[in-house]
Design a protein around this motif. Sequence first.
Motif, mmCIF file in Angstrom:
data_model
loop_
_atom_site.group_PDB
_atom_site.id
_atom_site.type_symbol
_atom_site.label_atom_id
_atom_site.label_comp_id
_atom_site.label_asym_id
_atom_site.label_seq_id
_atom_site.Cartn_x
_atom_site.Cartn_y
_atom_site.Cartn_z
ATOM 1 N N GLU A 90 -2.454 4.316 12.182
ATOM 2 C CA GLU A 90 -3.277 4.716 11.040
ATOM 3 C C GLU A 90 -4.729 4.292 11.244
ATOM 4 O O GLU A 90 -4.999 3.236 11.817
ATOM 5 N N ARG A 91 -5.646 5.115 10.758
ATOM 6 C CA ARG A 91 -7.068 4.783 10.827
ATOM 7 C C ARG A 91 -7.521 4.204 9.485
ATOM 8 O O ARG A 91 -7.266 4.775 8.428
ATOM 9 N N SER A 92 -8.229 3.095 9.542
ATOM 10 C CA SER A 92 -8.734 2.459 8.337
ATOM 11 C C SER A 92 -10.057 3.088 7.924
ATOM 12 O O SER A 92 -10.967 3.246 8.744
ATOM 13 N N SER A 93 -10.167 3.424 6.646
ATOM 14 C CA SER A 93 -11.436 3.934 6.123
ATOM 15 C C SER A 93 -12.449 2.808 5.983
ATOM 16 O O SER A 93 -13.650 3.054 5.822
ATOM 17 N N VAL A 94 -11.971 1.558 6.071
ATOM 18 C CA VAL A 94 -12.846 0.394 5.945
ATOM 19 C C VAL A 94 -13.527 0.087 7.277
ATOM 20 O O VAL A 94 -14.747 -0.080 7.356
ATOM 21 N N THR A 95 -12.726 0.022 8.350
ATOM 22 C CA THR A 95 -13.260 -0.372 9.662
ATOM 23 C C THR A 95 -13.427 0.800 10.626
ATOM 24 O O THR A 95 -14.074 0.662 11.661
ATOM 25 N N GLN A 96 -12.788 1.938 10.307
ATOM 26 C CA GLN A 96 -12.734 3.121 11.180
ATOM 27 C C GLN A 96 -11.943 2.868 12.470
ATOM 28 O O GLN A 96 -11.980 3.664 13.394
ATOM 29 N N LYS A 97 -11.217 1.756 12.530
ATOM 30 C CA LYS A 97 -10.390 1.439 13.684
ATOM 31 C C LYS A 97 -8.969 1.952 13.472
ATOM 32 O O LYS A 97 -8.545 2.209 12.336
ATOM 33 N N ILE A 110 -5.420 -0.363 5.115
ATOM 34 C CA ILE A 110 -4.900 1.008 5.094
ATOM 35 C C ILE A 110 -4.450 1.353 3.682
ATOM 36 O O ILE A 110 -3.705 0.603 3.045
ATOM 37 N N SER A 111 -4.885 2.500 3.196
ATOM 38 C CA SER A 111 -4.456 2.940 1.871
ATOM 39 C C SER A 111 -3.994 4.387 1.938
ATOM 40 O O SER A 111 -4.439 5.158 2.793
ATOM 41 N N GLU A 112 -3.058 4.748 1.049
ATOM 42 C CA GLU A 112 -2.509 6.122 1.043
ATOM 43 C C GLU A 112 -3.551 7.106 0.542
ATOM 44 O O GLU A 112 -4.397 6.786 -0.276
ATOM 45 N N ASN A 123 0.813 -1.217 0.000
ATOM 46 C CA ASN A 123 0.000 0.000 0.000
ATOM 47 C C ASN A 123 0.851 1.274 0.000
ATOM 48 O O ASN A 123 0.325 2.384 0.113
#
Length: 324
Positions: free
Chosen positions: A266-273, A322-324, A253
């Motif tokens: 980092e915060r994941s846009s998928v899980t918000q965790k 996690i993505s940039e 990534n």
Amino acid sequence: MTLIIAIQLHAQQVCRANQYIFQAEVLYRQKTDLKKAVDLYEKGFEINATDGSKILDALNGSAQLCDTFSSIKFLKKCYAVGITTRSLHKLWPRMSNGMNLDNLLTKIDTNTIINNYKSALDTAIINQLKLLAINDQKYRGNDETDWEKQKELDRSNWHTLKNIIKKKGRLPYFKEIGIDGQEDLELLFIHMDKKILEWFMPYVLKSIKEDNSNLSEIVLYQLDRIGMDDGLIYTINSEGKVLILGNRTRMKNGYYCQSFGEWFYERSSVTQKLYETPIDPTISISEVNRVRQLFCLDSIENKRSRWPWIEKISIEEFEILISE
């Protein structure tokens, strides 16, 4: 007892005090045993009490317990590191649990503590560090045409800070520069390059072991930052020498793995965790913990326990979430 042995024993005491504080943070943040957390904070602060954020956590814990005796102890520590009555009044509604701050303060000779704090400050060095911090930010964030000007200012900053240390034979003590000076000093370390950071490293390690510095996390963060720019993993030996361990792993990534547990989460846009940036597989956990111990920090395992809301996942999972 020789001076060298006395210095070594004091360094052991400082690192041991840090471990009490880190153990307290686990209990405090996981909300498992607040009374024991407060007891451990008290034990740690007998030696090491320069980190205002940790003192405020301890105060929060004692206030939640309505523990008047411990709250008074921690309030004294707050004033001893430069935390003001105004700041305490702003924070108190979130930590008081019904206790009255003004009533507690009547039991403390705040004027004497404040005067002792102020009298130990070295205004000349504080003013120097403030000017260096202003220079540190003068062109940062501007367009690329100013980058060379900023690099020139950085070199000037490092030269000035070197001269301060050469004159004193050490880093400025926390008690000399206080909260504001400490923040300015941290800012300078955040933007050092490898060669300059290595020059300062023996002074940093000595200052940490003397309980005169809060630079541990900052320096390990910056070493990772430099390593990510270079694509290399750096470590540090006991003399403060920066050594290359190998190539740094870059994940699919685009993120680099970290080394010592002080890099961003980092915060994941998928899980918000929130997720820990994975430790590079090239570096062993024993090496991670050796370096953390060198800086009087706790093990990476205990660090993770202190941050229970940040999850540890594999490199493969991090690449997906996690993505940039």
